[in-house]
Design an enzyme around this catalytic site. Sequence first.
Site, PDB file in Angstrom:
ATOM      1  N   LYS A  62      44.490  21.607  42.857  1.00  0.00           N
ATOM      2  CA  LYS A  62      43.283  21.641  42.130  1.00  0.00           C
ATOM      3  C   LYS A  62      43.058  23.236  41.686  1.00  0.00           C
ATOM      4  O   LYS A  62      43.783  24.206  41.463  1.00  0.00           O
ATOM      5  CB  LYS A  62      41.883  21.669  42.682  1.00  0.00           C
ATOM      6  CG  LYS A  62      42.143  22.330  44.200  1.00  0.00           C
ATOM      7  CD  LYS A  62      41.173  22.582  44.708  1.00  0.00           C
ATOM      8  CE  LYS A  62      41.050  22.911  46.157  1.00  0.00           C
ATOM      9  NZ  LYS A  62      39.910  22.803  47.063  1.00  0.00           N
ATOM     10  N   TYR A 287      36.094  54.589  32.381  1.00  0.00           N
ATOM     11  CA  TYR A 287      34.346  54.462  32.285  1.00  0.00           C
ATOM     12  C   TYR A 287      33.906  54.927  32.996  1.00  0.00           C
ATOM     13  O   TYR A 287      34.266  54.416  34.284  1.00  0.00           O
ATOM     14  CB  TYR A 287      34.455  53.314  31.905  1.00  0.00           C
ATOM     15  CG  TYR A 287      34.045  52.079  30.678  1.00  0.00           C
ATOM     16  CD1 TYR A 287      33.980  53.020  29.200  1.00  0.00           C
ATOM     17  CD2 TYR A 287      35.239  51.472  30.283  1.00  0.00           C
ATOM     18  CE1 TYR A 287      34.197  51.992  28.272  1.00  0.00           C
ATOM     19  CE2 TYR A 287      35.747  50.641  29.368  1.00  0.00           C
ATOM     20  CZ  TYR A 287      35.189  51.189  27.696  1.00  0.00           C
ATOM     21  OH  TYR A 287      35.129  50.312  27.351  1.00  0.00           O
TER      22      TYR A 287
END
Length: 396
Positions: A62, A287
């Site tokens: 999955k 940043y």
Amino acid sequence: MIPQRTAPGEASSDPGTPSRPELEEGTVGRAVARIDLGAVSRNCAHLRSLLTGSAELCAVVKADGYGHGATHCAKAALRGGATWLAVATAREAEALRAGGLDCRLLVMGALTPEDAWTAVTASAEVVAWREGLVEHLAELARAAPVRVHVKLDTGMGRLGTADRDEAARVSARVAAHPRLELAGVMTHFATADELGDDHFPVQLRVFTSFVEEMRALYPDLVAHAANSAATYRDAAAHFDLVRCGVAVYGLDPFQRDPTERGLEPALALESYVADVKPLHAGESAGYGRRFVAPEATCIGVLPIGYGDGVRRGLTNNSEVLVGGHRHPLVGTVSMDNITIDLGPHTHVRSLDRAVLIGAQDDERLTAEEMAGRLETINYEVTCGLSPRVERIYVGE
Ligand SMILES: *Cc1c(COP(=O)(O)O)cnc(C)c1O
């Protein structure tokens, strides 16, 4: 071995245009997941060697094979001795069939009426625990009977019925229907990975007694319960089939070093040093100036970031291998880039390979280590790798 690309570059018909260079074993890419399919096969062979009696291995693929690529890993798992596949959704089953996989295939998740159609059309087996879905499945069945697995909730508190009588009633309804086949009964453990807890044995006891009751009525049932952790933890949980996901990829179900349990991590996450630049004391990287150099150093810029699934929680909180050594990730993880501290006297050069998960020389970074830093589990680390990460398959 020449690694295969998922999408090979098209050769240009214009003789004046150079064709796109192939990303080969020795070259680097900005965000690459190198997946060793041989490791997937060997992990499956190892898991099979643990199984008792005639229990078989179902490889759970999955979420695109826990981020590793469902179709490639499914084929590798079958080569390693898995005989079943399982996914969470009907669409995932459809994709595996389109990829050429024709083995027994179980959709484990809940189904909308539309999902049920998709699953049945893909000749997948489905899970039910209410009579309403059973009736709907019977309407969808055409050429061959739909194989149904009835789920008893023995203490997971999620999918399945906690009412044994309802599970027995739904099973009887499936078994009696000419267009349905009662293929199996199943449950799922909540705490198999918490060694020593007392909930797992209770769930196992409840399911064992349910299986005995059902087998007396339907001797051909496939009973299944174990995920990877339960497969390691208790042979009594193997029944006829184990549903292993995380261990297939060489990830440790107990969040420790997978090699301790005979598993080989199949995935390496790589980038490269795009630039090396000096930083003076007091200058910052990234940043928000979350890293300010206390003294002069060199910064390596790696073009991989949270847009690739390298989570922002790794800001000032991870290490990256370059040249066989660990270097601290410094500054904010941004969408497309991270920065690492190479120290003032580095030999690292631009285009050097960088490893975020995987081995380089004698050093190794595991998905488990990264998960620990993020206070999550290895599952989430590999599932979180975005489609922008190029998957390269080796070891076929
Ligand atoms: C995902 C899943 C598994 C596989 O679990 P792992 O811990 O990855 O081995 C097994 N059974 C069910 C129902 C699942 O949802």
